[in-house]
Write a protein that holds these residues in place. Sequence first.
Motif: not given
Length: 588
Positions: A270-282
């Motif tokens: 969806l282009g929400r890369l910064i949110e994706a990074v946060s979830d991947c870090k979790e």
Amino acid sequence: MTESRDPPTGCAMFGIYSGMFRRRRSASMTSLHRMNGTSPVAPEAETEGAAPAAAQANPAHRKPAAVSHDFSLVRRPSALPVPAQNGAGARAAPPGANERGRPIAKAANGVGGARAAAEPASEYTGMAAELDKMILDHQRVKGTTQLVRATSGNMMLHRNLGNLNAGAGGASARNSAERGAKQASERKAPNGYAFSGMGNIVKEAKPAAGGELCRALSHRTDPEKLKEMGNEEYRQGHYAEAVALYDQAIIMDARRPAYWSNKAAALAALGRLIEAVSDCKEAVRIDPSYDRAHHRLGGLYLRLGEADKAIYHFKQSSKESTDADVCRAQSVKSRIAKSSDARRLKNWITVLQEAQAAVSDGADCAPQVMALQAEALLRLQRHDEADALFSGAGAPRFGVDESTKFFGTFGHAYFLIVRAQVDMAAGRFEDAVATAQTAFQLDPSNREVTNVQRRAKAAASARLRGNDLFKAAKFAEACAAYSEGLDREPGNAVLLCNRAVCHAKLGRNEKAVEDCSGALVVRPSYSKARLRRADCNVKLERWEASLRDYQVLIQELPENEDVKKSLSEVEAKLRSQRNGGAAARSQN
């Protein structure tokens, strides 16, 4: 003591409702047969005023208790007028009433109801009749024997009632499932279980789709089922629906790293890369050895231009990553460094080349890389390309707060000042001032940021003042105001075109052509400047030059009648001039 038990699934509830429906229908039919005193095969008609003879002969058939406890019975319109009341206000007991003067066919709420004489006695009232009517109506309309929906209110509802709508394409069902997932996170059932949507079962028009949705709703309390549903939505390209399903799975069990990692993949789509990074870090925090999450996180960092972090996570996922992944990240790191060094030396061609190479290597959503490209294009007088870079579909669009937190104050401030300069070049002066002001608030001690802010304010003020003077027909003063703006923002196409109009109004067509040509150098697609130059060349009787401009304009504005007319006139003038020259040569 009450025995605790698991909440029934949606399909189980559907079975319960079906059983209750059959029992209530049977009870309703039995009660009516008893009231009529006839067999189910040959029912008789009845009226409110007179009960059947069989019912009068056998008092056992007149027990109101057989009906008074059926809460599903509803009032039906009376077919006969109600007998007049006596002076004391008491109603005389009509024939066929019981010993207390109540009509036999009383509803549970105490309101009397009876059938019309012409209505068959076999047609019963109450919830069972309403259910049958709804089913039959739907079958007549749709030509199918499938149910529409059953709700926890023990009622079959027609079409759009209930909180899920079974659309033919399934899109509305997906949206309703998403809303249901959100509601589940906000409210709890009285028994302590999360709201699972039981009692709201939808069958699609197509058996396969309806079965999938039914299973989906009945397994809403199973996070693994939700994850599987999210995976299916992701495969079909329904990324927002996938995010909602993964979110619901996380609410039910936040300790499963796969849920976080899969949600990150959908957010990235969806282009929400910064949110994706946060979830991947979790996901990595929950399971530091989760190779797939490390690999996904490395890819996200690479796209955002964070090469060092990408290299680290690629190396942590030995089973998922390859040497090519690490090499690409190292190449992006090298390209960005070279581009930044070339910027300090004002070698704009190298800046552009290295930034474009970084994008090709994977940094396609890195704000720093995009800013380097755009700034180089501006300095190379390619304003249209710089504007297209920021307005394109692939341009990163991050919020100020999240971008500042992720990239740092200096990195985001640099991105903003380049964006402000692109806005100025495109004539969006108000946007440029606002963006430059935001950059100044982030980094007020940065000289470059301060300089861009001052330039943006000065250019916007000069343009506004020039416009006001032009409206007042003070063309010389307006020309001077636009010139002041160009002193602060040299080569600005909008200011040049505006000044060209002032020159034309003052009869200085040569200067007007020069300003229009300057605007077209930096913005070749600037139709307004090309049209103004063509008009000035007509006034100067430069037919060939004006013809070239009109031929370009007719391609850009094929429906413009003024352009068509002007083009025809110029072509006629040019033919006349050539014919006159040929005649003069023949006479000589």
